[in-house]
Design an enzyme around this catalytic site. Structure first.
Site, mmCIF file in Angstrom:
data_model
loop_
_atom_site.group_PDB
_atom_site.id
_atom_site.type_symbol
_atom_site.label_atom_id
_atom_site.label_comp_id
_atom_site.label_asym_id
_atom_site.label_seq_id
_atom_site.Cartn_x
_atom_site.Cartn_y
_atom_site.Cartn_z
ATOM 1 N N ARG A 1 -36.828 -6.125 -17.105
ATOM 2 C CA ARG A 1 -37.491 -6.243 -15.944
ATOM 3 C C ARG A 1 -37.669 -7.643 -15.687
ATOM 4 O O ARG A 1 -37.236 -8.544 -15.066
ATOM 5 C CB ARG A 1 -38.583 -5.352 -15.749
ATOM 6 N N CYS B 1 -39.832 -18.438 -13.986
ATOM 7 C CA CYS B 1 -40.639 -18.052 -12.999
ATOM 8 C C CYS B 1 -40.314 -18.946 -11.745
ATOM 9 O O CYS B 1 -40.423 -20.187 -11.934
ATOM 10 C CB CYS B 1 -42.278 -18.446 -13.139
ATOM 11 N N ASN C 1 -40.502 -15.294 -20.825
ATOM 12 C CA ASN C 1 -41.493 -14.525 -21.765
ATOM 13 C C ASN C 1 -41.131 -15.089 -23.177
ATOM 14 O O ASN C 1 -40.150 -15.574 -23.397
ATOM 15 C CB ASN C 1 -41.352 -13.185 -21.888
#
Length: 306
Positions: free
Chosen positions: A13, A238, A247
């Protein structure tokens, strides 16, 4: 520090939604199957958001249905509002996540509303989820810095975390969305939040833009947090933070923890295979330091075989 750590796998995700290459439903399902096979039994598999806003997450319903045959795993999906919740439930979701920001600037840029307005959107989702027996996880973005508002005060994070806890989130994930945090600041933030939410119900979601994620995670472990969000191969980024990486890589987290004698339940060889398979789909190597090192080691060993 020796207590087991639970890793929440974000690759399918939060990782894939920020990749330029859209991945097919079949490849996403295969990725999730491989991750679960590696021992990652909690995976966030999709987001029920507008495909116009995040085309990479289109067909999340098909992905969720496609992994429903897997036993012994928990699958999470992101929902922004009641409409997203309806779609997620129709696809069989048993755990959903809602997301807010610790800064007004990021909240307006990301979901086009104030922080207070975002909470009002979530309240009916939480109420319905409780009635339906669905667990709700809460995310907070920009807990250690914002691309629009700059420094974020720990109290702002603590207050918002307390609100999410009070309205029914079973766990609150604290996101350093642009990866600007350092260990001392991470500890200060976590101590403030732990005054409102039990440390056992907190998770760390740290990006690695400035190479600080592992150090920040270690600092959080010292504060008693035992849940870590990570993405296989270090996938993601991002869109609101130029240069922001994904991440912290799951491989890097597992290597650090297992090297410290902390149990994760993850098979590194199988995790590496899952990462390499998705890297092939995306057409680029993983940014994970551990994956890169292990792949180089395998390549060297293969070249030395007579």
């Amino acid at each position: 520090m020796s207590d087991p750590v639970r890793i929440i796998e974000m690759g399918p995700r939060d990782g894939l939604q920020n990749e330029k290459t859209s991945v097919s439903v079949e490849a996403r399902i295969a990725f999730i199957e491989a991750l679960v096979g590696a021992g990652l039994d909690t995976v966030e598999v999709g987001a029920f958001v507008s495909p116009k806003a995040i085309p990479q997450m289109a067909s999340s319903d098909a992905v969720l249905r496609g992994v429903s045959h897997i036993t012994g795993a928990e699958f999470h999906v992101l929902v922004p509002n009641e409409k997203g919740y309806d779609a997620a439930r129709a696809a069989g979701a048993k755990v959903v996540s809602v997301f807010a920001a610790a800064s007004e600037g990021f909240s307006r840029a990301n979901i086009n509303c104030t922080v207070a307005e975002s909470i009002e959107r979530f309240k009916p989702v939480l109420a319905r989820a409780k009635a339906d027996g669905v667990k709700v996880r809460g995310y907070i973005s920009c807990v250690l810095g914002c691309p629009f508002d700059g420094e974020i005060k720990p109290k702002a994070v603590a207050d918002l975390a307390g609100t999410l806890w009070d309205i029914g989130c079973y766990e609150v994930s604290l996101g350093d969305t642009i990866g600007v945090g350092t260990p001392t600041k991470a500890k200060e933030m976590l101590r403030a939040v732990a005054a409102n939410v039990p440390a056992a119900r907190l998770a760390m979601h740290f990006h690695d833009t400035y190479g600080q994620a592992l150090a920040n995670l270690y600092a959080g472990l010292e504060e008693g947090v035992r849940v870590i969000d990570a993405a296989a191969g270090g996938l993601g980024g991002c869109p609101y933070a130029p240069g922001a990486t994904g991440n912290v890589a799951t491989e890097d987290v597992v290597y650090m923890l297992e090297g410290m004698g902390v149990r994760t339940g993850v098979d590194m060889e199988k995790l590496l295979a899952a990462t390499n398979a998705m890297s092939g789909v995306l057409g680029k190597p993983p940014v994970s330091r551990v994956a890169s090192a292990l792949n180089a080691k395998k390549k060297r060993a293969a070249s030395q075989v007579p």
